[in-house]
Write an enzyme that holds these catalytic residues in place. Structure first.
Site, PDB file in Angstrom:
ATOM      1  N   GLU A 192     -15.626  -4.264  -9.161  1.00 27.41           N
ATOM      2  CA  GLU A 192     -15.196  -2.929  -8.740  1.00 27.41           C
ATOM      3  C   GLU A 192     -16.351  -1.930  -8.720  1.00 27.41           C
ATOM      4  O   GLU A 192     -16.439  -1.103  -7.803  1.00 27.41           O
ATOM      5  CB  GLU A 192     -14.083  -2.426  -9.656  1.00 27.41           C
ATOM      6  N   HIS A 239      -2.540  -3.868 -17.425  1.00 25.77           N
ATOM      7  CA  HIS A 239      -2.175  -3.820 -16.014  1.00 25.77           C
ATOM      8  C   HIS A 239      -1.027  -2.851 -15.751  1.00 25.77           C
ATOM      9  O   HIS A 239      -0.411  -2.892 -14.685  1.00 25.77           O
ATOM     10  CB  HIS A 239      -1.768  -5.212 -15.511  1.00 25.77           C
TER      11      HIS A 239
END
Length: 379
Positions: free
Chosen positions: A102, A171
């Protein structure tokens, strides 16, 4: 450093592709006529997934500077199939599969935006955006101010945010409050297919960085959409909330999935004689304080709903705005509904307790309307 090294390569690839076709990368081309325009004026059903996909497709067709990048956005058609079909239509120069890094591909995206391109960067979940937060905050959000308005960063960071189901604490985090606390960013959180289509188009066209917070559990939900929404020119204003349901007894503010929960709560409340006004925030930065305060001045009560943590949350900011601007109109203490102040549990029974439910909103609205015993008294 990654940004500056990679931006020239990205620009060069796109310039070669566009110039080879006889056009200029700086000229906006006419959007392709969408098959969606053939729909009648009667409302049709569309999933949030299809709404996002069609918005990306139409904006890429309309502007050659728009491109997509992220993990599995191309060959795999997107982890949640939001980018389905776009690689075949636009090719690998504009739909870029990235490694699982990322920090790397977000830096590339920001560098490309510095150079005038319009990247749409997908995070498989916004929890992973923490790997790239330096680029989002320090490189994207602050550059326009630090350059005295000379540098625009037209980039969109999008992906699922908040709780899904059974995916654990790493998450399930809602980052609405995190990103909306940062000047220089615009932060959008769609609920319906209309929201998803209109707000994503607005985000891509905006000259500044936009954080676009979707919800995984809403992707498969279908909502009615009008012919106006299906038109390729459709776009929603950033910073404007929508009153999903009008009422006179209590105002309920929510965003993303919690809008649906609030509407269900309003249905239950209506059966008990309480008329709830439900506001879909759509935009959490900028926040539509005018619509919120106008509603509270009518209903004289406020319930804020979010699935993020309670401390320093969106609801806290809304409460402050109402206290500052409409305190004299309040007939009851403000009620805040938020997620539990713990990392998200994995066990299904505990997960349900950690996320706001419809019954929580109903109880809070009743307390605000003095239809039930306050929690402190009950204790």
């Amino acid at each position: 450093m990654i940004s500056m090294l990679c931006q020239q390569k990205m620009w060069g690839i796109l310039r070669q592709k566009v110039v080879a076709g006889g056009g200029s990368p700086l000229v906006r081309i006419q959007p392709a006529v969408s098959a969606l325009r053939s729909y009648s004026s009667a409302a049709k059903e569309m999933t949030v997934r299809d709404a996002l996909n069609s918005a990306l497709d139409e904006e890429m067709s309309a502007d050659p500077k728009v491109f997509l990048m992220g993990e599995e956005v191309g060959e795999y058609q997107g982890a949640y199939k939001i980018t389905k079909g776009l690689l075949d239509k636009y090719g690998p120069e504009r739909v870029l599969d990235t490694p699982i890094t990322e920090a790397g591909f977000t830096g590339i995206g920001v560098g490309a935006a510095y150079y005038g391109l319009k990247p749409v960067v997908e995070f498989m979940t916004f929890n992973f955006s923490m790997q790239a937060i330096d680029h989002i905050i320090n490189s994207a959000a602050k550059s326009n101010y630090m350059s005295a308005g000379q540098i625009n960063v037209p980039i969109v960071f999008r992906g699922p945010n908040g709780a899904a189901a059974g995916v654990g604490a790493q998450h399930s985090h809602c980052y609405a409050a995190w990103y909306s606390s940062c000047p220089g960013l615009k932060v959008l959180a769609p609920y319906s297919s209309e929201d998803a289509r209109g707000l994503l188009k607005a985000a891509i066209r905006d000259p500044d960085p936009v954080v676009f917070l979707e919800n995984e559990l809403l992707y498969g939900e279908s909502f009615p959409v009008s012919a106006e929404v299906l038109d390729s020119s459709f776009c929603l204003p950033i910073g404007k909330a929508k009153i999903e349901r009008e009422g006179k007894d209590v105002t309920i503010t929510a965003f993303s999935k919690m809008v649906g929960f609030s509407l269900k709560a309003a249905d239950i409340l209506a059966k008990e004689g309480i008329s709830a006004e439900v506001i879909n925030l759509r935009s959490v930065r900028p926040l539509d304080r005018a619509t919120i305060n106008a509603s509270v001045r009518k209903t004289n009560r406020l319930v804020t709903v979010e699935e993020g943590f309670p401390q320093h949350g969106i609801g806290a900011e809304i409460c402050t705005s109402v206290v500052e601007e409409s305190f004299g109109y309040l007939d009851a203490p403000v009620e805040r509904i938020a997620g539990a102040d713990v990392p998200m549990p994995y066990a299904a029974n505990l997960e349900r307790l950690a996320v706001p439910q419809v019954e929580d909103i109903v109880r809070a609205a009743k307390r605000a309307c003095y239809r039930s015993m306050p929690m402190a008294a009950a204790a």
